[in-house]
Scaffold this motif. Structure first.
Motif, short mmCIF file in Angstrom:
data_model
loop_
_atom_site.label_atom_id
_atom_site.label_comp_id
_atom_site.label_asym_id
_atom_site.label_seq_id
_atom_site.Cartn_x
_atom_site.Cartn_y
_atom_site.Cartn_z
N THR A 1 24.69 73.49 57.50
CA THR A 1 26.11 73.29 57.27
C THR A 1 26.90 73.73 58.49
O THR A 1 26.37 74.43 59.37
CB THR A 1 26.60 74.07 56.04
OG1 THR A 1 26.39 75.48 56.26
CG2 THR A 1 25.85 73.65 54.79
N ASN A 2 28.16 73.35 58.54
CA ASN A 2 29.00 73.74 59.66
C ASN A 2 29.16 75.25 59.73
O ASN A 2 29.19 75.84 60.81
CB ASN A 2 30.37 73.06 59.53
CG ASN A 2 31.26 73.32 60.73
OD1 ASN A 2 32.20 74.11 60.68
ND2 ASN A 2 30.99 72.65 61.84
N MET A 3 29.21 75.90 58.56
CA MET A 3 29.32 77.36 58.54
C MET A 3 28.05 78.00 59.10
O MET A 3 28.12 79.00 59.84
CB MET A 3 29.57 77.86 57.12
CG MET A 3 29.71 79.38 57.03
SD MET A 3 30.01 79.97 55.35
CE MET A 3 31.70 79.42 55.12
N ALA A 4 26.89 77.45 58.77
CA ALA A 4 25.64 77.99 59.29
C ALA A 4 25.56 77.84 60.80
O ALA A 4 25.08 78.75 61.51
CB ALA A 4 24.46 77.29 58.63
N ILE A 5 26.03 76.72 61.33
CA ILE A 5 26.05 76.52 62.78
C ILE A 5 26.98 77.51 63.45
O ILE A 5 26.66 78.08 64.49
CB ILE A 5 26.46 75.07 63.10
CG1 ILE A 5 25.42 74.09 62.55
CG2 ILE A 5 26.62 74.88 64.60
CD1 ILE A 5 25.81 72.64 62.68
N PHE A 6 28.14 77.72 62.84
CA PHE A 6 29.11 78.68 63.39
C PHE A 6 28.54 80.09 63.35
O PHE A 6 28.72 80.87 64.30
CB PHE A 6 30.42 78.59 62.61
CG PHE A 6 31.59 79.24 63.30
CD1 PHE A 6 31.49 79.74 64.59
CD2 PHE A 6 32.82 79.36 62.64
CE1 PHE A 6 32.58 80.33 65.22
CE2 PHE A 6 33.91 79.94 63.26
CZ PHE A 6 33.78 80.44 64.55
N LYS A 7 27.86 80.44 62.28
CA LYS A 7 27.24 81.77 62.18
C LYS A 7 26.22 81.97 63.29
O LYS A 7 26.17 83.04 63.93
CB LYS A 7 26.57 81.93 60.82
CG LYS A 7 25.83 83.27 60.67
CD LYS A 7 25.15 83.37 59.31
CE LYS A 7 24.37 84.68 59.21
NZ LYS A 7 23.68 84.82 57.90
N THR A 8 25.40 80.96 63.54
CA THR A 8 24.41 81.04 64.61
C THR A 8 25.08 81.27 65.96
O THR A 8 24.62 82.07 66.78
CB THR A 8 23.57 79.76 64.66
OG1 THR A 8 22.92 79.58 63.40
CG2 THR A 8 22.54 79.83 65.78
N TYR A 9 26.20 80.58 66.18
CA TYR A 9 26.93 80.74 67.44
C TYR A 9 27.49 82.16 67.57
O TYR A 9 27.41 82.77 68.64
CB TYR A 9 28.07 79.72 67.50
CG TYR A 9 28.97 79.89 68.70
CD1 TYR A 9 28.54 79.51 69.97
CD2 TYR A 9 30.23 80.46 68.57
CE1 TYR A 9 29.36 79.66 71.07
CE2 TYR A 9 31.06 80.62 69.68
CZ TYR A 9 30.62 80.22 70.92
OH TYR A 9 31.44 80.39 72.01
N ALA B 1 24.47 88.27 73.21
CA ALA B 1 24.67 88.16 74.66
C ALA B 1 25.59 89.27 75.15
O ALA B 1 25.39 89.83 76.22
CB ALA B 1 25.24 86.79 75.00
N ALA B 2 26.61 89.60 74.37
CA ALA B 2 27.55 90.65 74.78
C ALA B 2 26.89 92.02 74.81
O ALA B 2 27.21 92.85 75.65
CB ALA B 2 28.75 90.67 73.84
#
Length: 320
Positions: free
Chosen positions: A189-197, A204-205
């Motif tokens: 889902t779009n939410m899952a993709i956003f969570k991964t990002y 990285a930070a």
């Protein structure tokens, strides 16, 4: 009979339209196929249909709403029906049609009729703009390899890029970011993709160098392997008085005017290092003996050496 579609929504009070196909649409997909009918035949059939159901055949929008599709997976269904039962597919068709070149054939003419009808439906215009922007963002994400360019498709930040929302320092945006870190999002889902990002950015930070070592502006520590300063040369060098400019021409002339020093003593004192007097004390002055400018020396120097030394002194005084 009506022309303007009644869109399906998530709830009666929701403004979000349902894009997925309805149960009726799932049952009817790919049931009719064949060659596209000419534009005149399509309009004539729609006009008769409107008139037969008590509608006004002179109402252009009403007639267009009941024209039949001559292409796609829902071929044979009417334009208004498609918007009400499979809005996502209708938006996809419009986006595809907008990139095509108009041609003089039944298929292209039917697409133009569909575009004429949907251009008068406000919700379709809005959804088409969103879809077109989404396609552009997906292309940019693919070209750059950065998922941050993908569109957020839910919540108050719908329509913005994931990168833009992640870097938004507002309280509302950061609350969403913190929620996504532990959110139980359905896969793909779009939410899952956003969570991964979000998790990727956080990871990285955490691997970046400490900001304290890069932003304090402290100078680097001196290197222990630095080349040591050269040792003072033991070769002939100018006296300290001349190097530091301590012996001024007026001072030398005043000393020469004094008769209490022999020439050899004067030359030797001029060529000897200057002894700096200690810093004055802040205590009350005490009576002391007059300070002797030069220590006494009984050694004499030959006149030739004195003349040579005096010439060197005079040359350095002239260049001072």
């Amino acid at each position: 009979m009506y022309a303007y579609p009644v869109f399906r929504r998530q709830s009666a009070s929701s403004t979000r339209l349902l894009m997925a196909p309805s149960e009726e649409a799932r049952a009817l997909s790919n049931t009719v196929s064949g060659r596209a009918k000419p534009k005149e035949e399509v309009l004539a059939e729609a006009t008769n249909f409107v008139a037969g159901h008590g509608g006004d055949p002179a109402d252009r929008l009403l007639v267009l709403a009941h024209c039949q599709l001559q292409f796609g997976m829902f071929q044979g269904q009417r334009f208004r029906w498609l918007l009400e039962n499979s809005l996502g597919y209708a938006v996809y068709l419009l986006h595809s049609i907008s990139k095509e070149t108009v041609q003089a054939n039944p298929l292209s003419e039917n697409k133009q009729l569909f575009q004429e009808f949907t251009s008068q439906i406000t919700e379709m215009t809005v959804e088409l703009e969103k879809f077109s922007r989404k396609q552009e963002m997906q292309k940019k994400a693919k070209d750059t390899g950065d998922q941050g360019y993908l569109m957020v498709e839910f919540g108050d930040f719908k329509g913005r890029s994931m990168k833009e929302v992640y870097e938004d320092q507002s309280q509302k945006a950061q609350a969403l970011i913190n929620y996504l870190k532990t959110a139980d999002a359905r896969p793909n889902t779009n939410m899952a993709i956003f969570k991964t990002y979000v998790l990727k950015r956080r990871a990285a930070a955490s691997t970046l160098p400490s900001s304290a070592s890069t932003s304090t502006g402290r100078p680097p520590a001196p290197s222990t392997s630095a080349v040591p300063p050269p040792a003072p040369s033991t070769s002939s060098a100018s006296p300290a008085g001349f190097q530091s400019g301590a012996w001024k021409p007026a001072t030398v002339k005043s000393l020469l005017a004094r008769g209490n020093l022999s020439p050899s003593q004067l030359v030797k004192k001029l060529l000897s290092p200057v002894k700096l007097s200690p810093a004055p004390q802040l205590t009350s002055p005490r009576p002391s003996k007059p300070r002797q400018l030069f220590p006494s020396d009984s050694a004499e120097i030959a006149d030739e050496e004195m003349v040579s030394a005096a010439a060197q002194c005079e040359a350095q005084l002239n260049t001072a």
